[in-house]
Write a protein that holds these residues in place. Structure first.
Motif, mmCIF file in Angstrom:
data_model
loop_
_atom_site.group_PDB
_atom_site.id
_atom_site.type_symbol
_atom_site.label_atom_id
_atom_site.label_comp_id
_atom_site.label_asym_id
_atom_site.label_seq_id
_atom_site.Cartn_x
_atom_site.Cartn_y
_atom_site.Cartn_z
ATOM 1 N N MET A 94 0.817 -1.209 0.000
ATOM 2 C CA MET A 94 0.000 0.000 0.000
ATOM 3 C C MET A 94 0.852 1.261 0.000
ATOM 4 O O MET A 94 0.542 2.232 -0.706
ATOM 5 C CB MET A 94 -0.939 -0.005 1.209
ATOM 6 N N LEU A 95 1.943 1.264 0.755
ATOM 7 C CA LEU A 95 2.805 2.449 0.773
ATOM 8 C C LEU A 95 3.457 2.668 -0.586
ATOM 9 O O LEU A 95 3.575 3.798 -1.058
ATOM 10 C CB LEU A 95 3.869 2.312 1.861
ATOM 11 N N ARG A 96 3.882 1.594 -1.215
ATOM 12 C CA ARG A 96 4.478 1.716 -2.550
ATOM 13 C C ARG A 96 3.455 2.160 -3.579
ATOM 14 O O ARG A 96 3.799 2.801 -4.574
ATOM 15 C CB ARG A 96 5.106 0.390 -2.961
ATOM 16 N N ALA A 97 2.196 1.809 -3.347
ATOM 17 C CA ALA A 97 1.142 2.218 -4.277
ATOM 18 C C ALA A 97 0.806 3.696 -4.144
ATOM 19 O O ALA A 97 0.119 4.254 -4.996
ATOM 20 C CB ALA A 97 -0.114 1.375 -4.046
ATOM 21 N N GLY A 98 1.293 4.328 -3.061
ATOM 22 C CA GLY A 98 1.048 5.745 -2.887
ATOM 23 C C GLY A 98 0.254 6.125 -1.657
ATOM 24 O O GLY A 98 -0.026 7.306 -1.431
ATOM 25 N N ALA A 99 -0.125 5.130 -0.833
ATOM 26 C CA ALA A 99 -0.858 5.446 0.388
ATOM 27 C C ALA A 99 0.026 6.246 1.338
ATOM 28 O O ALA A 99 1.239 6.062 1.390
ATOM 29 C CB ALA A 99 -1.335 4.160 1.073
ATOM 30 N N SER A 100 -0.591 7.130 2.091
ATOM 31 C CA SER A 100 0.138 7.952 3.050
ATOM 32 C C SER A 100 0.123 7.365 4.446
ATOM 33 O O SER A 100 0.708 7.934 5.364
ATOM 34 C CB SER A 100 -0.467 9.363 3.093
ATOM 35 N N GLY A 101 -0.542 6.248 4.604
ATOM 36 C CA GLY A 101 -0.581 5.634 5.916
ATOM 37 C C GLY A 101 -1.268 4.293 5.884
ATOM 38 O O GLY A 101 -1.917 3.920 4.903
ATOM 39 N N PHE A 102 -1.100 3.544 6.975
ATOM 40 C CA PHE A 102 -1.681 2.213 7.082
ATOM 41 C C PHE A 102 -2.044 1.985 8.538
ATOM 42 O O PHE A 102 -1.179 2.043 9.414
ATOM 43 C CB PHE A 102 -0.672 1.158 6.617
ATOM 44 N N LEU A 103 -3.321 1.738 8.803
ATOM 45 C CA LEU A 103 -3.795 1.497 10.157
ATOM 46 C C LEU A 103 -4.643 0.239 10.210
ATOM 47 O O LEU A 103 -5.339 -0.085 9.238
ATOM 48 C CB LEU A 103 -4.640 2.682 10.642
ATOM 49 N N PRO A 104 -4.612 -0.487 11.333
ATOM 50 C CA PRO A 104 -5.492 -1.647 11.486
ATOM 51 C C PRO A 104 -6.921 -1.191 11.749
ATOM 52 O O PRO A 104 -7.144 -0.107 12.314
ATOM 53 C CB PRO A 104 -4.904 -2.372 12.706
ATOM 54 N N VAL A 198 14.962 11.027 -3.601
ATOM 55 C CA VAL A 198 14.721 9.576 -3.530
ATOM 56 C C VAL A 198 13.371 9.191 -4.124
ATOM 57 O O VAL A 198 13.033 8.009 -4.194
ATOM 58 C CB VAL A 198 14.826 9.061 -2.081
ATOM 59 N N GLY A 199 12.595 10.186 -4.550
ATOM 60 C CA GLY A 199 11.300 9.889 -5.157
ATOM 61 C C GLY A 199 10.248 9.466 -4.156
ATOM 62 O O GLY A 199 9.337 8.705 -4.489
ATOM 63 N N ALA A 200 10.355 9.961 -2.926
ATOM 64 C CA ALA A 200 9.375 9.627 -1.887
ATOM 65 C C ALA A 200 8.307 10.710 -1.829
ATOM 66 O O ALA A 200 8.606 11.893 -1.820
ATOM 67 C CB ALA A 200 10.060 9.487 -0.532
ATOM 68 N N ARG A 201 7.084 10.289 -1.771
ATOM 69 C CA ARG A 201 5.985 11.248 -1.691
ATOM 70 C C ARG A 201 5.820 11.788 -0.271
ATOM 71 O O ARG A 201 5.386 12.916 -0.077
ATOM 72 C CB ARG A 201 4.696 10.553 -2.141
ATOM 73 N N ASP A 202 6.153 10.961 0.710
ATOM 74 C CA ASP A 202 5.956 11.364 2.095
ATOM 75 C C ASP A 202 6.845 10.534 3.004
ATOM 76 O O ASP A 202 7.667 9.744 2.543
ATOM 77 C CB ASP A 202 4.481 11.202 2.494
ATOM 78 N N ARG A 203 6.679 10.695 4.300
ATOM 79 C CA ARG A 203 7.521 10.010 5.271
ATOM 80 C C ARG A 203 7.376 8.497 5.182
ATOM 81 O O ARG A 203 8.348 7.756 5.368
ATOM 82 C CB ARG A 203 7.160 10.456 6.691
ATOM 83 N N ALA A 204 6.168 8.031 4.925
ATOM 84 C CA ALA A 204 5.960 6.584 4.871
ATOM 85 C C ALA A 204 6.833 5.944 3.801
ATOM 86 O O ALA A 204 7.486 4.920 4.035
ATOM 87 C CB ALA A 204 4.484 6.282 4.598
ATOM 88 N N GLN A 205 6.857 6.543 2.622
ATOM 89 C CA GLN A 205 7.687 5.994 1.554
ATOM 90 C C GLN A 205 9.164 6.192 1.850
ATOM 91 O O GLN A 205 9.990 5.358 1.484
ATOM 92 C CB GLN A 205 7.303 6.640 0.221
#
Length: 220
Positions: A94-104, A198-205
Motif C-alpha cells: 500500500m505504501l508503494r502504491a502511494g498510500a500515506s498511511g496504514f492502520l489496522p 529519492v522519489g518519496a511522496r511522504d515520510r511513509a515511503q
C-alpha cells in the motif's frame, strides 16, 4: 474548511461505522462511499476528496490497485489504508502504491480521526505495531528490495542521509532537529530535498527507502 473524506470498504456496516466516526468530527465530513476499488477510482475523479479511507482487501480491483490509480491521477488526494490483517507485505504494497498511511481496523475512533488529520496535513501514519514489525520481520528479513536502492542513497549529501536515517527510525521533525543540532526550518528544507531526490511522496515511503537502501542496519 472541512476535510472531505471518501470511505471505501466492501462491507456496508464498516463503511457506515467509519462514516459516523468521521461525520461526528467538527472538521470533517463524508462526501461519498464506495464498496469496491473501481467505484472508488470513479468517485475520486468526480468528488476529489481530501482523504480516502481505503480497505486493502476487496473483490475485483483491490485497495492496492485502486490506490495506485487514484494517486497517479490525483496526487493531492491522500489515501489512508485500513486492514483487518497485519501482514507486513500489505503495508509495503500500500505504501508503494502511494498510500500515506496504514492502520489496522481495530484502532480506536480517536486514532482513526487523528490519522485522517495527519495524512491530510501531509504527514504519514503507520500504526507503531505495524511499523515495528515491518522493520523487524520484513525489511530486515530480506524482503523485496527496489533495484538501485543504494544508488538512491548515493544521490544524497551526508546531512541528507542523516535526515533520511532519522526519518527511517521514526523521529519527528523536532526530534531530528534536536538530534542533529539543526533548526526545525532547516530540517524541513532537508526533508523536502530528500523526498525529491529519492522519489518519496511522504515520510511513509521515505521509511521504506531508508531500509531498502541499507541506511539502517538491523540491530542498531
Amino acid at each position: 474548511m472541512l476535510i472531505e473524506v471518501l470511505v471505501v470498504d466492501n462491507q456496508l456496516l464498516v463503511r457506515k461505522g467509519f462514516g459516523m466516526i468521521v461525520d461526528a468530527q467538527p472538521d470533517m465530513r463524508v462526501v461519498g462511499e464506495a464498496g469496491e476499488g473501481e467505484q472508488a477510482v470513479r468517485l475520486c475523479a468526480e468528488l476529489r476528496p481530501d482523504v480516502v479511507l481505503m480497505d486493502v482487501h476487496m473483490p475485483g480491483v483491490d485497495g492496492v490497485a485502486a490506490t495506485e490509480r487514484i494517486t497517479a491521477a490525483a496526487p493531492e488526494v491522500r489515501v489512508l489504508a485500513l486492514s483487518m490483517y497485519d501482514l507486513d507485505e500489505h503495508v509495503v504494497s500500500m505504501l508503494r502504491a502511494g498510500a500515506s498511511g496504514f492502520l489496522p481496523k481495530d484502532i480506536s475512533p480517536e486514532d482513526l480521526v487523528e490519522g485522517v488529520r495527519l495524512v491530510h496535513s501531509g504527514e504519514a501514519v503507520v500504526a507503531p505495531r505495524l511499523l515495528t514489525r515491518l522493520i523487524g520481520r520484513f525489511v530486515r528479513a530480506g524482503g523485496p528490495r527496489r533495484a538501485g536502492g543504494r544508488g538512491v542513497a548515493a544521490r544524497l549529501s551526508e546531512r541528507e542521509r542523516e535526515v533520511l536515517v532519522a526519518i527511517g527510525r521514526g523521529l519527528s521533525n523536532v526530534e531530528i532537529a534536536r538530534a542533529l543540532a539543526l533548526s526545525p526550518s532547516t530540517v524541513k528544507n532537508h526533508i523536502t530535498s530528500v523526498f525529491a531526490k529519492v522519489g518519496a511522496r511522504d515520510r511513509a515511503q521515505a521509511v521504506i527507502v531508508a531500509y531498502e537502501a541499507g541506511l539502517i542496519v538491523p540491530g542498531e
